[in-house]
Write an enzyme that holds these catalytic residues in place. Structure first.
Site, PDB file in Angstrom:
ATOM      1  N   VAL B  77       0.854  -1.192   0.000  1.00 53.61           N
ATOM      2  CA  VAL B  77       0.000   0.000   0.000  1.00 53.61           C
ATOM      3  C   VAL B  77       0.887   1.238   0.000  1.00 53.61           C
ATOM      4  CG1 VAL B  77      -1.913  -1.115   1.214  1.00 53.61           C
ATOM      5  CG2 VAL B  77      -0.142   0.065   2.540  1.00 53.61           C
ATOM      6  N   CYS B  78       0.382   2.299  -0.629  1.00 52.44           N
ATOM      7  CA  CYS B  78       1.121   3.569  -0.648  1.00 52.44           C
ATOM      8  C   CYS B  78       1.157   4.148   0.763  1.00 52.44           C
ATOM      9  CB  CYS B  78       0.460   4.553  -1.593  1.00 52.44           C
ATOM     10  SG  CYS B  78       1.159   6.216  -1.475  1.00 52.44           S
ATOM     11  N   VAL B  79       2.333   4.576   1.187  1.00 56.76           N
ATOM     12  CA  VAL B  79       2.488   5.072   2.558  1.00 56.76           C
ATOM     13  C   VAL B  79       1.643   6.311   2.802  1.00 56.76           C
ATOM     14  CG1 VAL B  79       4.650   6.266   1.936  1.00 56.76           C
ATOM     15  CG2 VAL B  79       4.132   5.809   4.329  1.00 56.76           C
ATOM     16  N   SER B  82      -2.192   5.566   2.635  1.00 56.91           N
ATOM     17  CA  SER B  82      -2.707   4.733   3.726  1.00 56.91           C
ATOM     18  C   SER B  82      -2.686   5.478   5.056  1.00 56.91           C
ATOM     19  CB  SER B  82      -1.922   3.418   3.815  1.00 56.91           C
ATOM     20  OG  SER B  82      -0.559   3.658   4.013  1.00 56.91           O
TER      21      SER B  82
END
Lengths: 127, 130
Positions: B77-79, B82
């Site tokens: 997941v994109c930091v 998220s």
């Protein structure tokens, strides 16, 4: 070996987060030495309007970052002419994006030229 | 052929994650490879371990977890996306002072550059979204 990647913005800013996160993604991609460009069409052209004031919506004016795209190595910005005209806008309504040498990074082009440009890409990411 | 997959919408509201799952399954069944599955925008909600759908419905998140276990897929997941939406790993929960972490352990947290890397090494990048 680098790839031609186009980031395509089709949505108006603020109503959804896509425009803002497309810009985040573009800046992240700029670190990878690929051939990047960014395009604005349909409601996406609203992202380039001058004098935005989303503070009244309690949101951040991320359009200011577009003016600095050249600093991130993104020096090709394409805007579809029909999208501008269909919305009752004109070229002068759009923010200026210049390269370090002063030249205009924005090309306003006809839909069919935009299609050709898209065909020449390796990867198109649409937001 | 090597595929790099981007999922931009959350589970259930959109079919994007379902279609991506079916695509990824077909990729493996056809003897090809998925180098990376990256979740962006509301797509990060596909990584919560707290989803509890009704038993007569598909479990979108459990399906991804099973596929990742079967084929050892790199799922991330994109930091930024998220954190913004409250999908937190143990590490990001403790860093941001949150008592609960909800990221399923089969997903890692990475920058969008992780997806771009995948795009560079893959033969095809396929985007599932609105």
């Amino acid at each position: 070996m680098s790839k031609r990647m186009m980031f395509v913005n089709r949505r108006a800013p603020y109503g959804t987060v896509y425009g803002l996160e497309a810009l985040d993604a573009l800046l992240a991609a700029s670190a990878f030495d690929q051939q990047l460009c960014v395009a604005f069409l349909d409601d996406g052209v609203y992202q380039l309007l001058r004098n935005q004031n989303p503070a009244v919506l309690d949101m951040k004016d991320y359009s200011r970052t577009f003016a600095a795209l050249d600093d991130f190595g993104v020096d090709k910005v394409y805007v579809e002419r029909e999208s501008i005209l269909q919305r009752g806008l004109c070229d002068a309504d759009l923010i200026e994006i210049r390269r370090e040498n002063g030249s205009d990074a924005v090309s306003i082009m006809a839909s069919e030229d935009m299609s050709r440009l898209m065909e020449s890409q390796d990867i198109i990411l649409q937001f | 052929m090597k595929f790099n997959i981007l999922i931009n919408e959350g589970p259930y509201t959109h079919q994007a994650s379902d279609t991506a799952f079916q695509f990824a399954s077909a990729v493996f069944e056809s003897g090809h490879e998925v180098v990376r599955v990256f979740f962006y925008h509301d797509g990060v909600h596909n990584a919560t371990r707290l989803g509890a759908p009704p038993v007569d419905d598909r479990n979108v998140i459990a399906r991804w977890v099973k596929l990742a276990e079967d084929y050892n897929i790199d799922m991330a997941v994109c930091v930024a996306a998220s954190l913004r939406r409250g999908v937190l790993s143990d590490e990001s929960a403790s860093q941001s002072g949150r008592a609960i972490a909800n990221l399923d352990q089969h997903f890692k947290v990475a920058g969008f550059g992780h997806f771009i890397e995948g795009a560079i090494i893959a033969d095809r990048t396929v985007v599932f979204g609105d």
